[in-house]
Design a protein around this motif. Structure first.
Motif, short mmCIF file in Angstrom:
data_model
loop_
_atom_site.label_atom_id
_atom_site.label_comp_id
_atom_site.label_asym_id
_atom_site.label_seq_id
_atom_site.Cartn_x
_atom_site.Cartn_y
_atom_site.Cartn_z
N ALA A 1 0.83 -1.20 0.00
CA ALA A 1 0.00 0.00 0.00
C ALA A 1 0.86 1.26 0.00
O ALA A 1 0.57 2.23 -0.71
CB ALA A 1 -0.93 -0.01 1.21
N ARG A 2 1.92 1.24 0.78
CA ARG A 2 2.80 2.42 0.82
C ARG A 2 3.49 2.65 -0.52
O ARG A 2 3.70 3.81 -0.92
CB ARG A 2 3.84 2.24 1.93
N ARG A 3 3.84 1.58 -1.24
CA ARG A 3 4.44 1.75 -2.56
C ARG A 3 3.39 2.28 -3.55
O ARG A 3 3.68 3.20 -4.32
CB ARG A 3 4.98 0.41 -3.07
N ARG A 4 2.22 1.71 -3.51
CA ARG A 4 1.18 2.03 -4.50
C ARG A 4 0.65 3.45 -4.33
O ARG A 4 0.32 4.12 -5.30
CB ARG A 4 0.05 1.01 -4.35
N TRP A 5 0.56 3.91 -3.06
CA TRP A 5 0.03 5.25 -2.80
C TRP A 5 1.10 6.10 -2.10
O TRP A 5 0.85 6.74 -1.10
CB TRP A 5 -1.22 5.16 -1.93
N ALA A 6 2.30 6.08 -2.69
CA ALA A 6 3.42 6.82 -2.10
C ALA A 6 3.17 8.32 -2.11
O ALA A 6 3.65 9.05 -1.23
CB ALA A 6 4.71 6.49 -2.84
N ASP A 7 2.47 8.79 -3.11
CA ASP A 7 2.14 10.21 -3.20
C ASP A 7 0.66 10.39 -2.89
O ASP A 7 -0.17 9.54 -3.24
CB ASP A 7 2.44 10.74 -4.60
N GLY A 8 0.34 11.50 -2.28
CA GLY A 8 -1.06 11.75 -2.00
C GLY A 8 -1.33 11.93 -0.52
O GLY A 8 -0.41 12.02 0.31
N PRO A 9 -2.62 11.95 -0.15
CA PRO A 9 -2.99 12.34 1.22
C PRO A 9 -3.06 11.19 2.21
O PRO A 9 -3.45 11.41 3.36
CB PRO A 9 -4.39 12.92 1.00
N LEU A 10 -2.70 9.98 1.81
CA LEU A 10 -2.93 8.83 2.66
C LEU A 10 -1.70 8.43 3.48
O LEU A 10 -0.56 8.58 3.03
CB LEU A 10 -3.39 7.63 1.83
N GLU A 11 -1.98 7.92 4.66
CA GLU A 11 -0.94 7.37 5.53
C GLU A 11 -1.40 5.99 5.97
O GLU A 11 -2.59 5.77 6.24
CB GLU A 11 -0.74 8.26 6.76
N PHE A 12 -0.48 5.05 6.07
CA PHE A 12 -0.83 3.66 6.41
C PHE A 12 -0.10 3.24 7.68
O PHE A 12 1.07 3.56 7.87
CB PHE A 12 -0.45 2.71 5.26
N ARG A 13 -0.82 2.52 8.53
CA ARG A 13 -0.23 1.98 9.75
C ARG A 13 -0.74 0.55 9.95
O ARG A 13 -1.89 0.26 9.61
CB ARG A 13 -0.63 2.80 10.98
N LEU A 14 0.10 -0.27 10.54
CA LEU A 14 -0.32 -1.62 10.90
C LEU A 14 -0.36 -1.70 12.42
O LEU A 14 0.64 -1.45 13.09
CB LEU A 14 0.65 -2.66 10.34
N CYS A 15 -1.52 -2.04 12.96
CA CYS A 15 -1.72 -2.06 14.41
C CYS A 15 -2.12 -3.45 14.88
O CYS A 15 -2.71 -4.23 14.13
CB CYS A 15 -2.83 -1.09 14.81
N ARG A 16 -1.82 -3.73 16.11
CA ARG A 16 -2.40 -4.86 16.80
C ARG A 16 -3.74 -4.42 17.40
O ARG A 16 -3.97 -3.23 17.61
CB ARG A 16 -1.50 -5.34 17.94
N ALA A 17 -4.58 -5.40 17.71
CA ALA A 17 -5.73 -5.11 18.55
C ALA A 17 -5.25 -5.02 20.00
O ALA A 17 -4.22 -5.60 20.36
CB ALA A 17 -6.78 -6.20 18.41
N ARG A 18 -5.96 -4.30 20.81
CA ARG A 18 -5.60 -4.14 22.22
C ARG A 18 -6.67 -4.79 23.09
O ARG A 18 -7.85 -4.44 22.98
CB ARG A 18 -5.48 -2.65 22.57
N ASN A 19 -6.26 -5.70 23.93
CA ASN A 19 -7.19 -6.43 24.79
C ASN A 19 -7.21 -5.90 26.21
O ASN A 19 -7.69 -6.57 27.13
CB ASN A 19 -6.85 -7.92 24.78
N ASP A 20 -6.71 -4.70 26.41
CA ASP A 20 -6.77 -4.01 27.70
C ASP A 20 -7.31 -2.60 27.47
O ASP A 20 -7.19 -2.04 26.38
CB ASP A 20 -5.38 -3.92 28.34
N GLY A 21 -7.87 -2.03 28.52
CA GLY A 21 -8.40 -0.68 28.42
C GLY A 21 -7.32 0.36 28.68
O GLY A 21 -6.12 0.11 28.51
N ALA A 22 -7.75 1.52 29.12
CA ALA A 22 -6.83 2.61 29.41
C ALA A 22 -5.96 2.28 30.62
O ALA A 22 -6.33 1.48 31.48
CB ALA A 22 -7.62 3.89 29.69
#
Length: 329
Positions: free
Chosen positions: A296-317
């Motif tokens: 995704a970062r290669r394909r949309w290197a230019d433009g308004p988008l930013e990509f992140r890969l996250c884990r799910a969080r199984n705890d609260g604040a």
């Protein structure tokens, strides 16, 4: 205590972002309306640090919103309006990630702790008028994980969390962020809800069945594809209902293009969180997630988008307290 030194307490609260995966029952014919499915995110959060001060002040990202929250709660609970609030980081505002609820609950929890008060999270939410339609943000703050709320009832209280399940550790969430983009909020959001046509009861019934009989069992069994298929169908149904007021199934055409590509790559669990513009894809394997992120970062290197890969969080604040010292005035 050394001469000329004063000791103080500091409270630090970190509140996680969340995905709102969709409403289940916008018909409301059974007495409760909306009902939501959501997922808590790791690695994207609002962090608030509060210390005693001679007046109320705030600094950092979203400082003005934090100050408004603090003034509201100090007036409501008759707390001293004397605190120094520092935001080390903040969830992007109006992006569909729950920034307002997490900020409000983080500031409120920190102030309550600072003043030695025990105030339940749901009380803070009600005082700040959070959870008007969804209890996902409150559930994310309290316990994290994948959350199902039971919709808003006639008493007007925030929707109750009726199920909370852990997300499998290997699962990843690819986030598609539209820089400087914002979804509907405030008065525009209220007008949108009043403009939308009635939601058919049979459609609501199908979404509730889809969630109970497909999405949640797949989650428990660790079946990311099965969970994703259910989420994708929920997203299409809700997105098409909201299309007249948000310009299409998804708010951002640029994000929509990425989601279309992800579906073509065989990822069924794609969609938009809340009003967007943030999009997401749920992936069952960390390696697949990394590969999609790089592509995704290669394909949309230019433009308004930013990509992140996250884990799910199984705890609260998290709420932490610590002492610190400074020279006496």
């Amino acid at each position: 205590m050394p001469h000329g030194v004063e000791y103080f307490g500091e409270v630090r609260v970190t509140a996680p972002a969340r995905l709102h995966l969709g409403f289940l029952d916008m018909n409301g014919g059974l007495g409760r309306r909306f009902g939501s499915l959501g997922l808590t995110l790791d690695g994207l959060s609002t962090t608030v640090r509060v210390r005693p001060s001679d007046r109320l002040r705030a600094s950092g990202p979203s400082a003005e919103r934090a100050l408004t929250v603090a003034r509201t709660l100090c007036e409501r609970f008759r707390w001293p309006a004397t605190a120094d609030i520092t935001l080390a980081e903040a969830i992007p505002e109006h992006a569909g990630l729950g920034s307002g609820t997490q900020l409000g609950l983080a500031v409120g929890s920190a102030l309550a702790q600072l003043h030695g008060r025990a105030v339940p999270v749901r009380v803070l939410a009600a005082e700040l008028e959070r959870g008007a339609r969804s209890g996902i943000g409150i559930g994310a703050f309290e316990n994290g994980g994948v959350i199902l709320d039971g919709g808003r009832g006639p008493d007007g209280q925030p929707p109750p969390v009726i199920a909370r399940l852990p997300c499998p550790e290997p699962w990843r969430v690819l986030l598609i962020l539209h820089r400087d983009g914002q979804g509907l909020h405030g008065a525009d959001e209220m007008r949108a809800f009043h403009t939308l046509p009635p939601f058919p009861a049979e459609r609501a019934a199908h979404l509730c069945r889809l969630t109970l009989m497909t999405a949640l069992p797949a989650l428990v069994e660790g079946d990311a594809e099965g969970f994703g298929r259910a989420v994708g169908e929920l997203q299409r149904t809700v997105g098409d209902h909201f299309a007249p007021v948000q310009g299409g199934r998804f708010t951002s055409p640029a994000v929509a293009e990425v989601l279309e590509w992800l579906e073509a790559e065989g990822i069924p669990g794609v969609g938009q969180s809340s009003w967007g513009p943030t999009g997401f894809a749920i992936v069952g394997d960390p390696g697949d997630g990394e590969a999609l992120l790089a592509a995704a970062r290669r394909r949309w290197a230019d433009g308004p988008l930013e990509f992140r890969l996250c884990r799910a969080r199984n705890d609260g604040a998290t709420v932490q307290t610590a002492g610190y010292a400074r020279p006496a005035a």
